[in-house]
Design a protein around this motif. Structure first.
Motif, short mmCIF file in Angstrom:
data_model
loop_
_atom_site.label_atom_id
_atom_site.label_comp_id
_atom_site.label_asym_id
_atom_site.label_seq_id
_atom_site.Cartn_x
_atom_site.Cartn_y
_atom_site.Cartn_z
N MET A 180 156.06 44.17 28.16
CA MET A 180 154.67 44.02 27.87
C MET A 180 154.42 44.30 26.40
O MET A 180 155.00 45.22 25.82
CB MET A 180 153.91 45.02 28.73
N MET A 181 153.50 43.48 25.80
CA MET A 181 153.20 43.63 24.38
C MET A 181 152.12 44.66 24.17
O MET A 181 151.23 44.84 24.99
CB MET A 181 152.69 42.31 23.81
N ALA A 182 152.22 45.25 23.02
CA ALA A 182 151.20 46.24 22.65
C ALA A 182 149.89 45.51 22.39
O ALA A 182 149.88 44.37 21.92
CB ALA A 182 151.64 47.00 21.41
N PRO A 183 148.74 46.11 22.71
CA PRO A 183 147.45 45.46 22.52
C PRO A 183 147.21 45.09 21.05
O PRO A 183 146.51 44.11 20.73
CB PRO A 183 146.43 46.49 22.98
N GLU A 184 147.78 45.83 20.15
CA GLU A 184 147.64 45.58 18.72
C GLU A 184 148.29 44.25 18.34
O GLU A 184 147.72 43.44 17.61
CB GLU A 184 148.33 46.74 18.01
N ILE A 185 149.48 43.99 18.85
CA ILE A 185 150.21 42.74 18.56
C ILE A 185 149.50 41.57 19.22
O ILE A 185 149.40 40.50 18.64
CB ILE A 185 151.68 42.87 19.02
N THR A 186 148.98 41.75 20.41
CA THR A 186 148.23 40.69 21.09
C THR A 186 147.01 40.30 20.28
O THR A 186 146.70 39.12 20.13
CB THR A 186 147.80 41.16 22.50
N LEU A 187 146.29 41.28 19.74
CA LEU A 187 145.12 41.01 18.92
C LEU A 187 145.52 40.25 17.65
O LEU A 187 144.87 39.27 17.26
CB LEU A 187 144.42 42.33 18.55
N GLN A 188 146.63 40.64 17.00
CA GLN A 188 147.10 39.95 15.80
C GLN A 188 147.51 38.51 16.11
O GLN A 188 147.23 37.60 15.34
CB GLN A 188 148.29 40.71 15.19
N ASN A 189 148.13 38.32 17.27
CA ASN A 189 148.52 36.96 17.67
C ASN A 189 147.30 36.08 17.90
O ASN A 189 147.28 34.90 17.51
CB ASN A 189 149.40 37.00 18.92
N ARG A 190 146.28 36.63 18.55
CA ARG A 190 145.04 35.86 18.78
C ARG A 190 144.36 35.51 17.46
O ARG A 190 143.84 34.41 17.30
CB ARG A 190 144.10 36.65 19.69
N GLN A 191 144.32 36.48 16.55
CA GLN A 191 143.70 36.22 15.24
C GLN A 191 144.48 35.13 14.49
O GLN A 191 143.89 34.23 13.89
CB GLN A 191 143.65 37.51 14.41
N LEU A 192 145.79 35.18 14.52
CA LEU A 192 146.62 34.18 13.87
C LEU A 192 146.40 32.81 14.52
O LEU A 192 146.26 31.80 13.82
CB LEU A 192 148.10 34.57 13.94
N MET A 193 146.32 32.79 15.85
CA MET A 193 146.08 31.53 16.56
C MET A 193 144.71 30.97 16.18
O MET A 193 144.58 29.76 15.95
CB MET A 193 146.15 31.75 18.08
N GLY A 194 143.71 31.79 16.07
CA GLY A 194 142.38 31.35 15.65
C GLY A 194 142.40 30.77 14.24
O GLY A 194 141.80 29.72 13.98
N LYS A 195 143.10 31.44 13.33
CA LYS A 195 143.19 30.95 11.95
C LYS A 195 143.92 29.60 11.90
O LYS A 195 143.52 28.68 11.19
CB LYS A 195 143.92 31.97 11.07
N LEU A 196 145.01 29.48 12.68
CA LEU A 196 145.76 28.23 12.70
C LEU A 196 144.92 27.08 13.28
O LEU A 196 145.00 25.95 12.81
CB LEU A 196 147.07 28.41 13.48
N LEU A 197 144.13 27.37 14.31
CA LEU A 197 143.25 26.35 14.88
C LEU A 197 142.19 25.91 13.88
O LEU A 197 141.90 24.72 13.75
CB LEU A 197 142.59 26.87 16.17
N VAL A 198 141.61 26.86 13.14
CA VAL A 198 140.61 26.52 12.12
C VAL A 198 141.25 25.65 11.04
O VAL A 198 140.68 24.64 10.61
CB VAL A 198 139.99 27.80 11.51
N ILE A 199 142.46 26.01 10.59
CA ILE A 199 143.16 25.23 9.56
C ILE A 199 143.46 23.82 10.08
O ILE A 199 143.28 22.83 9.38
CB ILE A 199 144.45 25.96 9.12
N THR A 200 143.88 23.72 11.35
CA THR A 200 144.18 22.42 11.95
C THR A 200 142.93 21.54 12.00
O THR A 200 142.98 20.36 11.64
CB THR A 200 144.77 22.59 13.36
#
Length: 174
Positions: free
Chosen positions: A1-21
């Protein structure tokens, strides 16, 4: 299981990548009209009108152009201007024809050089197409018609009412 901190960073990165796309996709679609406007502003679009009108023609005066043809010593080609004289307005596009025949019993490559009279007229002759742009190779006995497409610049001096264009062929050795 991933730490909640890493999950939050992954979601933020995914959001940034979607905006860039989405921005890249939008920019790609925006490039089409921008490209058309840039090309139109630079004058490199293909005109959709048939027979575009040259607005740079000076119809207030006429220039008489005499066409002369010769071959240099040692090159016995028959070379003549088929259209010997013409009258045109400065800025008006003209096409004249020359005829050349290789009378030698062998293939020959030659270059043509243009000269003008008066000499200053050379500055005001704008060639679009000319056999003088490249070497011409004619087989033994070959006959060819060659066009010259040119105009006299509207910037030509007002007192320049007669111009002689002379082309001379010189054999290319080697």
């Amino acid at each position: 299981m991933m730490a909640p901190e890493i999950t939050l960073q992954n979601r933020q990165l995914m959001g940034k990548l979607l905006v860039i796309t989405v921005l890249m996709l939008g920019f790609g679609f925006a490039m089409v009209p921008m490209y058309r406007q840039i090309c139109e502003a630079l004058g490199i679009t293909q005109s959709r009108t048939v027979g575009a009108v040259n607005t740079q023609v000076d119809t207030s005066r006429t220039v008489s152009v005499e066409m002369v043809a010769s071959s240099a010593a040692g090159l016995s080609w028959k070379f003549e201007a088929l259209d010997r004289t013409l009258k045109l307005h400065p800025g008006e596009l003209a096409t004249v024809r020359y005829r050349v025949e290789n009378t030698l019993g062998r293939p020959v490559t030659a270059n043509a050089r243009m000269s003008t009279a008066p000499e200053i007229a050379g500055r005001y002759i704008v060639k679009q197409e000319c056999f003088c742009f490249s070497s011409q190779t004619l087989a033994a006995g070959e006959v060819r018609e060659m066009p010259v497409v040119f105009r006299v610049s509207p910037d030509a001096p007002k007192d320049m009412d007669t111009v002689s264009l002379s082309y001379t062929f010189f054999e290319v050795k080697g």
